[in-house]
Design a protein around this motif. Structure first.
Motif, PDB file in Angstrom:
ATOM      1  N   ALA A   1      46.509  20.398 -24.446  1.00  0.00           N
ATOM      2  CA  ALA A   1      45.128  20.821 -24.180  1.00  0.00           C
ATOM      3  C   ALA A   1      44.481  19.995 -23.067  1.00  0.00           C
ATOM      4  CB  ALA A   1      44.298  20.724 -25.459  1.00  0.00           C
ATOM      5  N   LEU A   2      44.579  18.674 -23.172  1.00  0.00           N
ATOM      6  CA  LEU A   2      43.897  17.819 -22.192  1.00  0.00           C
ATOM      7  C   LEU A   2      44.537  17.937 -20.815  1.00  0.00           C
ATOM      8  CD1 LEU A   2      41.700  15.773 -21.527  1.00  0.00           C
ATOM      9  CD2 LEU A   2      43.268  13.953 -22.234  1.00  0.00           C
ATOM     10  N   VAL A   3      45.874  17.950 -20.755  1.00  0.00           N
ATOM     11  CA  VAL A   3      46.506  18.059 -19.424  1.00  0.00           C
ATOM     12  C   VAL A   3      46.239  19.437 -18.807  1.00  0.00           C
ATOM     13  CG1 VAL A   3      48.252  16.248 -19.637  1.00  0.00           C
ATOM     14  CG2 VAL A   3      48.766  18.555 -20.487  1.00  0.00           C
ATOM     15  N   ALA A   4      46.077  20.459 -19.649  1.00  0.00           N
ATOM     16  CA  ALA A   4      45.696  21.782 -19.130  1.00  0.00           C
ATOM     17  C   ALA A   4      44.304  21.733 -18.515  1.00  0.00           C
ATOM     18  CB  ALA A   4      45.750  22.832 -20.248  1.00  0.00           C
ATOM     19  N   MET A   5      43.392  21.011 -19.163  1.00  0.00           N
ATOM     20  CA  MET A   5      42.034  20.883 -18.601  1.00  0.00           C
ATOM     21  C   MET A   5      42.033  20.008 -17.348  1.00  0.00           C
ATOM     22  SD  MET A   5      40.138  22.930 -20.193  1.00  0.00           S
ATOM     23  CE  MET A   5      38.624  22.435 -19.393  1.00  0.00           C
ATOM     24  N   PHE A   6      42.950  19.047 -17.277  1.00  0.00           N
ATOM     25  CA  PHE A   6      43.080  18.262 -16.044  1.00  0.00           C
ATOM     26  C   PHE A   6      43.540  19.148 -14.879  1.00  0.00           C
ATOM     27  CE2 PHE A   6      42.062  14.224 -17.796  1.00  0.00           C
ATOM     28  CZ  PHE A   6      41.970  13.321 -16.736  1.00  0.00           C
ATOM     29  N   GLU A   7      44.353  20.184 -15.175  1.00  0.00           N
ATOM     30  CA  GLU A   7      44.707  21.149 -14.111  1.00  0.00           C
ATOM     31  C   GLU A   7      43.454  21.822 -13.568  1.00  0.00           C
ATOM     32  OE1 GLU A   7      48.000  21.869 -12.712  1.00  0.00           O
ATOM     33  OE2 GLU A   7      48.079  19.926 -13.736  1.00  0.00           O
ATOM     34  N   ALA A   8      42.556  22.182 -14.478  1.00  0.00           N
ATOM     35  CA  ALA A   8      41.298  22.801 -14.046  1.00  0.00           C
ATOM     36  C   ALA A   8      40.486  21.824 -13.195  1.00  0.00           C
ATOM     37  CB  ALA A   8      40.484  23.243 -15.266  1.00  0.00           C
TER      38      ALA A   8
ATOM     39  N   LYS B   1      50.184  18.390 -13.438  1.00  0.00           N
ATOM     40  CA  LYS B   1      50.087  17.285 -12.458  1.00  0.00           C
ATOM     41  C   LYS B   1      49.797  15.951 -13.137  1.00  0.00           C
ATOM     42  CE  LYS B   1      48.321  20.065  -8.559  1.00  0.00           C
ATOM     43  NZ  LYS B   1      47.919  21.323  -9.225  1.00  0.00           N
ATOM     44  N   SER B   2      49.096  15.999 -14.278  1.00  0.00           N
ATOM     45  CA  SER B   2      48.625  14.771 -14.932  1.00  0.00           C
ATOM     46  C   SER B   2      49.434  14.470 -16.181  1.00  0.00           C
ATOM     47  CB  SER B   2      47.152  14.924 -15.318  1.00  0.00           C
ATOM     48  OG  SER B   2      46.384  15.307 -14.196  1.00  0.00           O
ATOM     49  N   ARG B   3      49.452  13.191 -16.517  1.00  0.00           N
ATOM     50  CA  ARG B   3      50.242  12.741 -17.668  1.00  0.00           C
ATOM     51  C   ARG B   3      49.399  11.756 -18.490  1.00  0.00           C
ATOM     52  NH1 ARG B   3      56.269  11.197 -17.519  1.00  0.00           N
ATOM     53  NH2 ARG B   3      56.135  12.353 -15.574  1.00  0.00           N
ATOM     54  N   ILE B   4      49.430  11.926 -19.795  1.00  0.00           N
ATOM     55  CA  ILE B   4      48.789  10.933 -20.669  1.00  0.00           C
ATOM     56  C   ILE B   4      49.786   9.793 -20.831  1.00  0.00           C
ATOM     57  CG2 ILE B   4      47.940  10.509 -23.022  1.00  0.00           C
ATOM     58  CD1 ILE B   4      47.250  13.730 -22.704  1.00  0.00           C
ATOM     59  N   THR B   5      49.405   8.612 -20.373  1.00  0.00           N
ATOM     60  CA  THR B   5      50.344   7.480 -20.424  1.00  0.00           C
ATOM     61  C   THR B   5      50.192   6.667 -21.710  1.00  0.00           C
ATOM     62  OG1 THR B   5      48.830   5.999 -19.230  1.00  0.00           O
ATOM     63  CG2 THR B   5      50.379   7.309 -17.903  1.00  0.00           C
ATOM     64  N   HIS B   6      48.948   6.521 -22.208  1.00  0.00           N
ATOM     65  CA  HIS B   6      48.698   5.724 -23.413  1.00  0.00           C
ATOM     66  C   HIS B   6      47.637   6.406 -24.274  1.00  0.00           C
ATOM     67  CE1 HIS B   6      50.161   2.806 -20.443  1.00  0.00           C
ATOM     68  NE2 HIS B   6      50.451   1.963 -21.422  1.00  0.00           N
ATOM     69  N   THR B   7      47.842   6.368 -25.586  1.00  0.00           N
ATOM     70  CA  THR B   7      46.811   6.783 -26.534  1.00  0.00           C
ATOM     71  C   THR B   7      46.632   5.673 -27.564  1.00  0.00           C
ATOM     72  OG1 THR B   7      47.406   9.125 -26.295  1.00  0.00           O
ATOM     73  CG2 THR B   7      46.095   8.531 -28.218  1.00  0.00           C
ATOM     74  N   PHE B   8      45.417   5.162 -27.639  1.00  0.00           N
ATOM     75  CA  PHE B   8      45.078   4.133 -28.628  1.00  0.00           C
ATOM     76  C   PHE B   8      44.214   4.761 -29.715  1.00  0.00           C
ATOM     77  CE2 PHE B   8      45.701   1.992 -24.576  1.00  0.00           C
ATOM     78  CZ  PHE B   8      46.542   0.937 -24.914  1.00  0.00           C
ATOM     79  N   VAL B   9      44.596   4.558 -30.964  1.00  0.00           N
ATOM     80  CA  VAL B   9      43.820   5.049 -32.106  1.00  0.00           C
ATOM     81  C   VAL B   9      43.360   3.840 -32.907  1.00  0.00           C
ATOM     82  CG1 VAL B   9      43.871   6.468 -34.199  1.00  0.00           C
ATOM     83  CG2 VAL B   9      45.200   7.164 -32.197  1.00  0.00           C
ATOM     84  N   ASN B  10      42.044   3.646 -32.974  1.00  0.00           N
ATOM     85  CA  ASN B  10      41.484   2.460 -33.644  1.00  0.00           C
ATOM     86  C   ASN B  10      42.103   1.170 -33.099  1.00  0.00           C
ATOM     87  OD1 ASN B  10      39.829   4.039 -35.525  1.00  0.00           O
ATOM     88  ND2 ASN B  10      41.794   4.621 -36.439  1.00  0.00           N
ATOM     89  N   GLY B  11      42.283   1.144 -31.765  1.00  0.00           N
ATOM     90  CA  GLY B  11      42.801  -0.048 -31.098  1.00  0.00           C
ATOM     91  C   GLY B  11      44.305  -0.213 -31.145  1.00  0.00           C
TER      92      GLY B  11
ATOM     93  N   ALA C   1      48.304  11.783 -11.270  1.00  0.00           N
ATOM     94  CA  ALA C   1      49.298  12.158 -10.249  1.00  0.00           C
ATOM     95  C   ALA C   1      50.703  11.774 -10.696  1.00  0.00           C
ATOM     96  CB  ALA C   1      48.953  11.470  -8.931  1.00  0.00           C
ATOM     97  N   SER C   2      51.102  12.305 -11.852  1.00  0.00           N
ATOM     98  CA  SER C   2      52.445  12.026 -12.374  1.00  0.00           C
ATOM     99  C   SER C   2      52.985  13.304 -13.010  1.00  0.00           C
ATOM    100  CB  SER C   2      52.363  10.891 -13.411  1.00  0.00           C
ATOM    101  OG  SER C   2      53.645  10.551 -13.868  1.00  0.00           O
TER     102      SER C   2
END
Length: 448
Positions: free
Chosen positions: A339-346, A416-426, A391-392
């Motif tokens: 979902a998020l990377v699709a919105m980054f395309e937009a 075009k975009s990539r989520i590199t890190h996700t932190f949940v409650n630190g 840009a990955s």
């Protein structure tokens, strides 16, 4: 070594309408400091260099179906919350149409017990309204439950609330957000009958938006809004799919003061009826993906704030189930990972700014549901943080899917975009296609 402190350096921080370069210091799961430059005072601090990538608040998805209990051959809270953190979604609100349905306090608490042991992301659940559970609805603790969900269309069989007197009683007797699926049942039945006479069960997919039509959507959503105005209820209309419906909503009032709000889903912003020939049942959703004109009008309403929230309506089925003829193929598909990377395309295509994207996917769900200390990058808030490299490029394929169902309508798409890190409650839950073994999701609480 166990780190209970985290320092994110050199990030482009996107928060509350601004983008600025800075660092974020996290301790014991909370954001302690945001500043232009923060130095690590101890060797016990884990340092992550964001290298000029974007830091966003964790996405809050206000509508998912994780299929547990009862439908776990399709998905589980564990598998789909894992896919969610890979997609930058750190909190989710799950729907009541499981087996058994979440229409009693007892069944609701059983779901919370499952999530407390198995969820990678923060979680809450909606309580389901039916034609005969008003007494249970009145007992729901509004500080610990996301809200109330009503199906005003046939998407889920016997969870359909179709008694007008009961509906009015429900609207009049709760101050929780009432989220609704709006499609008029009789209109759909009539349309389906027409096409079945012509094609039998194997109706071409392109007629799905004619069966679950603009008229069916508008008739139901306009009635729900009329009832909300009459009773003063707090109404949230899920997954708008038509341009016509967007005219029912206002952008003249700040979100915190709105009594009637709306959501749009990724698939209605991405696909149109021109995609049915290629994608078939993989993009069969309720409500249906409609025309390119509808899609353009949904975008317009999103950007001018008649639509308040972007969500997924993540609803996986197995490929065997989807590969059926029209009348037997279930509606819904998996979306949380993309979902998020699709919105980054937009964003890359100039359709939406990152500030607006964060408003609709992070800030607004938190405001709308009054979620405590989430949805923003603020000192004192829980450290739900995602880092995105714009840009990955990477291509969606079966090898990198996290969904239990093992397929995606985005397979073959290069983002075009990539989520590199996700932190949940630190806690680092996800890094570049690698997952933590620890499940650090917490139950959401609400400032009500």
């Amino acid at each position: 070594m166990q780190h209970n402190s985290l320092l994110i350096k050199n990030a482009k921080i996107v928060n509350e309408g601004r983008i600025f370069e800075g660092d974020i210091f996290v301790e014991d799961g909370l954001i302690k400091k945001i500043d232009t430059s923060i130095s690590a005072k101890s060797a016990h601090v884990k340092v992550v260099d964001a290298e000029g990538n974007y830091a966003l608040p964790g996405v809050i998805d206000d509508q998912v179906h994780f299929r547990e209990p009862g439908l776990t051959h399709k998905a589980t809270i564990e598998t789909e919350s894992r896919a969610a953190v890979a997609g930058g979604i750190t909190s989710f609100i799950e729907m009541p149409n499981t087996v058994p349905q979440t229409t009693t306090i007892e069944k609701l608490e059983e779901k919370f017990a499952i999530a407390s042991k198995s969820s990678y992301a923060n979680y809450s659940f909606m309580f389901g309204g039916t034609n005969d559970n008003l007494a249970e609805i009145k007992q729901v603790d509004t500080k610990t439950v996301a809200g109330l969900k009503l199906f005003l269309g046939s998407s889920t069989g016997n969870m359909l609330v179709d008694n007008p007197d009961v509906l009015e009683q429900i609207f009049s007797s709760t101050n929780m957000v009432i989220s609704v699926h709006c499609e008029d049942e009789q209109t759909i039945k009539n349309n389906l009958e027409t096409y079945k006479k012509q094609y039998g069960d194997d109706i071409p997919l392109k007629f799905h938006p004619k069966i679950r039509s603009e008229e069916a959507c508008y008739l139901s959503s306009s009635k729900a809004i009329e009832l909300a105005k009459k009773t003063g209820a707090r109404l949230h209309v899920f997954h708008l799919s038509t341009g016509k419906e967007t005219q029912l909503f206002s952008n003249k009032i700040p979100l915190k003061d709105k009594k009637i709000t709306a959501e749009v889903c990724i698939h209605h912003l991405w696909f149109s009826d021109a995609d049915y020939d290629e994608k078939g049942t993989l993009i069969k959703w309720n409500p249906a993906v409609k025309t390119k004109t509808d899609r353009a009008q949904l975008w317009e309403a999103l950007l001018d704030d008649r639509i308040d929230v972007i969500a997924t309506d993540h609803a996986p089925h197995t490929l065997d189930e989807k590969n059926n003829v029209y009348t037997k193929a279930p509606s819904g598909g998996p979306l949380v990972q993309h979902a998020l990377v699709a919105m980054f395309e937009a964003f890359h295509n100039g359709k939406i700014t990152l500030e607006k994207l964060v408003e609709k996917m992070c800030h607004n769900p938190a405001i709308l549901f009054e979620i405590e200390k989430r949805g923003f990058l603020k000192e004192g808030y829980f450290a739900d943080i995602i880092l995105v490299d714009p840009a990955s490029p990477w291509t969606v394929n079966k090898d990198n899917l996290a969904y239990k169902c093992g397929w995606s309508p985005f397979e073959g798409t290069t983002f075009k975009s990539r989520i590199t890190h996700t932190f949940v409650n630190g806690h680092l839950a996800y890094e570049n296609f690698k997952y933590s073994d620890q499940k650090n999701g917490k139950r959401l609480t609400f400032n009500r």
